[in-house]
Motif scaffolding. Structure first.
Motif, PDB file in Angstrom:
ATOM      1  N   ASP A 135       0.859  -1.179   0.000  1.00 31.81           N
ATOM      2  CA  ASP A 135       0.000   0.000   0.000  1.00 31.81           C
ATOM      3  C   ASP A 135       0.898   1.233   0.000  1.00 31.81           C
ATOM      4  OD1 ASP A 135      -1.790   2.090   1.338  1.00 31.81           O
ATOM      5  OD2 ASP A 135      -3.146   0.375   1.130  1.00 31.81           O
ATOM      6  N   PRO A 136       0.493   2.311  -0.692  1.00 31.13           N
ATOM      7  CA  PRO A 136       1.302   3.537  -0.631  1.00 31.13           C
ATOM      8  C   PRO A 136       1.572   3.974   0.815  1.00 31.13           C
ATOM      9  CG  PRO A 136      -0.417   3.772  -2.271  1.00 31.13           C
ATOM     10  CD  PRO A 136      -0.648   2.454  -1.604  1.00 31.13           C
ATOM     11  N   GLU A 137       0.655   3.611   1.704  1.00 35.21           N
ATOM     12  CA  GLU A 137       0.833   3.957   3.114  1.00 35.21           C
ATOM     13  C   GLU A 137       2.094   3.302   3.694  1.00 35.21           C
ATOM     14  OE1 GLU A 137      -2.740   3.530   5.414  1.00 35.21           O
ATOM     15  OE2 GLU A 137      -1.664   3.750   7.291  1.00 35.21           O
ATOM     16  N   LEU A 155       5.051   5.449   2.744  1.00 35.64           N
ATOM     17  CA  LEU A 155       5.122   6.681   3.534  1.00 35.64           C
ATOM     18  C   LEU A 155       5.532   6.379   4.973  1.00 35.64           C
ATOM     19  CD1 LEU A 155       1.964   8.581   2.215  1.00 35.64           C
ATOM     20  CD2 LEU A 155       4.325   8.815   1.487  1.00 35.64           C
ATOM     21  N   ARG A 205       0.009   2.345  -8.781  1.00 32.64           N
ATOM     22  CA  ARG A 205       0.115   3.032  -7.497  1.00 32.64           C
ATOM     23  C   ARG A 205       1.436   3.753  -7.333  1.00 32.64           C
ATOM     24  NH1 ARG A 205      -2.214  -1.748  -3.704  1.00 32.64           N
ATOM     25  NH2 ARG A 205      -4.406  -1.441  -4.217  1.00 32.64           N
ATOM     26  N   THR A 228       3.405   4.803  -9.648  1.00 34.19           N
ATOM     27  CA  THR A 228       3.464   5.938 -10.573  1.00 34.19           C
ATOM     28  C   THR A 228       2.773   7.150  -9.962  1.00 34.19           C
ATOM     29  OG1 THR A 228       3.352   4.370 -12.407  1.00 34.19           O
ATOM     30  CG2 THR A 228       2.946   6.666 -12.947  1.00 34.19           C
ATOM     31  N   LEU A 229       1.598   6.925  -9.411  1.00 34.38           N
ATOM     32  CA  LEU A 229       0.846   8.034  -8.822  1.00 34.38           C
ATOM     33  C   LEU A 229       1.530   8.529  -7.544  1.00 34.38           C
ATOM     34  CD1 LEU A 229      -1.659   9.630  -9.529  1.00 34.38           C
ATOM     35  CD2 LEU A 229      -2.995   8.147  -8.058  1.00 34.38           C
ATOM     36  N   LEU A 230       2.079   7.573  -6.782  1.00 32.13           N
ATOM     37  CA  LEU A 230       2.754   7.964  -5.534  1.00 32.13           C
ATOM     38  C   LEU A 230       3.958   8.837  -5.837  1.00 32.13           C
ATOM     39  CD1 LEU A 230       2.836   7.685  -2.447  1.00 32.13           C
ATOM     40  CD2 LEU A 230       4.386   5.764  -2.739  1.00 32.13           C
ATOM     41  N   ALA A 282       2.822  12.219  -6.425  1.00 28.57           N
ATOM     42  CA  ALA A 282       2.364  12.923  -5.219  1.00 28.57           C
ATOM     43  C   ALA A 282       3.515  13.324  -4.308  1.00 28.57           C
ATOM     44  CB  ALA A 282       1.387  12.039  -4.441  1.00 28.57           C
TER      45      ALA A 282
END
Lengths: 151, 323
Positions: free
Chosen positions: A48-50, A53, A85, A87-89, A92
């Motif tokens: 998960d992107p989480e 982070l 995901r 790519t988008l992360l 961001a």
């Protein structure tokens, strides 16, 4: 500082390909830098992107996510989800003032011990050049003030 | 039995939360009949020194709306915490920073310049900025100091409960008041008046597989009124947002923006929404994926619209505009 900076890197490795690739690198007795702390996940799509982070928040200067080559996912298309995901992360993460090069996605198959070694060495070098992320007392993570951040 | 003593306060927020209290309409009369309001600057005349004179823990419940972004906000938050038995973060600003928290993408200097010098409607030829102290003929004038960062309430004082929403929907406020007045309080740290599931689960729209080739802003497409908005390419935060608002935005054919914060078990709402958006993209080709995603303006501002102040990755200083 006389000692060279050694980055702390978290590597999320998929159980079917990339972790096997890492195992193969070991069997091959290949030498590579010891900076990546591997975490085995069932699929890169589980990352998960989480997680990325959290890893950065808790001390990682770089995060590697490695999975099966496109088309080879054990779960058919988990790695395509990862691709979208990540790519988008990385899009961001720039807004947070963190260099997107600190987060890397790589495809490593079970047969590619050499690719694993190359990835680890290269990525560690990139993070070395970027320098350690600063962590302020109020919990905020930021790029080292001195190093120019490429945006 | 004496009526519970209640305080309301408004820190860095738009004032919508104050209206939200009134929006429970005639139920407010029931609430007012059951409590004694000891401090509510927007509605009754009481000064800070009146609060300072109160005994510690003499206020039963404080409803604190707004984020902490100035010395005044911080002082009153700490003061009310000291005087209150129960501290409630009321609304999204107090709970997670909300829109004021987006200021954390910028430096204080950049914000001050933008607001007081650069906006097209501003005339400020001398470039005067408000400062904490100004000397005038009559003496020294003071203003609260603007902090470099916007904090959710719980980063500054101990918070007992959270009421989500920007602003909390009447149904949430009414439920939360009921819970508090019942005296049957849930464990500390609970979110009051909202659901324990994501808004997506409560959404009345039809859902199928999400396969999106292009994302639209709501004004760029005519919504069919019945299919999941995300499936139509309108980014909806319902997947990553706590339910319980009565899907007010969806009922108005607008996507959920995420103001109720993350659903239970999700720590970072922005990351969860980011994952949801990415997963909906219908492409396995890296270049096409990049192209579809590049059309989403300000992905970080979109995903962390309400919870940026809670995301401790926020760099300072940073110019998001420099991307």
């Amino acid at each position: 500082m006389s000692q060279e900076y050694e980055p702390k890197i978290i590597g999320f490795l998929c159980r079917w390909c990339s972790y096997m690739g890492a195992d193969l690198a070991g069997t091959m007795r290949a030498k590579y830098v010891p900076n990546v702390i591997p975490i085995k996940v069932m699929c890169s799509g589980r990352v998960d992107p989480e997680f990325v982070l959290q890893a950065i928040k808790k001390g990682a200067d770089g995060v590697l996510v490695a999975g099966c080559h496109p088309g080879d996912c054990h779960y058919i298309e988990g790695n395509y989800k990862t691709l979208r995901r990540m790519t988008l992360l990385s899009q961001a993460i720039k807004s947070f003032g963190i260099d997107p090069r600190r987060v890397r996605l790589e495809w490593v198959s079970a047969a590619e011990g050499d690719v694993f070694v190359k990835t680890i060495n290269e990525f560690t070098q990139t993070i070395k050049e970027l320098g350690p992320l600063e962590r302020l007392s109020n919990g905020i993570v930021r790029e080292p003030a001195a190093a120019g951040v490429a945006r | 039995m004496a009526k519970p003593k209640v305080a309301f306060y408004w820190a860095a927020s738009c004032g919508g939360c104050e209206i939200a209290v009134l929006e429970i309409h005639e139920k407010l009369l029931d609430v007012a009949a059951q409590v004694e309001i000891v401090f509510w600057p927007v509605a009754i005349d009481a000064k800070y020194k009146d609060v300072e004179a109160m005994e510690d823990k003499s206020i039963d419940v404080t409803f604190f709306n707004g984020a902490i972004r100035s010395s005044e906000n911080e002082h009153i938050a700490k003061l009310l915490r000291q005087k209150s038995k129960i501290m409630i973060a009321f609304g999204s600003c107090a709970s997670e920073g909300c829109i004021p928290g987006l200021a954390n993408f910028y430096t204080k200097d950049a914000l001050m310049d933008r607001v007081f010098k650069e906006t097209p409607s501003t005339t400020n030829e001398e470039g005067i900025l408000p400062g904490p102290e100004t000397q005038v003929a009559e003496g020294k004038l003071t203003l609260p100091v603007l902090w470099d960062h916007v904090w959710p309430l719980e980063d500054v004082v101990d918070v007992d409960y959270f009421i989500p929403g920007c602003s909390p929907a009447p149904v949430t406020v009414a439920k939360a008041f009921e819970t508090i007045l019942s005296g049957n309080l849930p464990p500390k740290g609970s979110v009051l008046g909202a659901s324990e599931v994501a808004l997506c689960e409560e959404c009345p729209r039809e859902r199928h597989d999400k396969k999106v080739k292009k994302f639209y802003r709501p004004h760029e497409i005519v919504d069919d009124g019945k299919t999941c908005l995300m499936e139509q390419g309108i980014i909806c935060a319902g997947l990553a947002t706590r339910g319980g608002c009565g899907h007010l935005c969806i009922n108005a054919n607008m996507p959920c923006r995420g103001c109720y914060g993350p659903p239970p078990r999700v720590k970072d709402q922005g990351a969860a929404l980011l994952a949801a958006i990415a997963s909906a993209v219908d492409s396995n080709d890296e270049e096409e994926i990049k192209q579809i995603m590049s059309e989403i303006p300000d992905i970080a501002g979109l995903c962390w619209r309400f919870s940026l102040a809670k995301c401790s990755l926020v760099n300072k200083p940073v110019a998001a505009a420099a991307q």
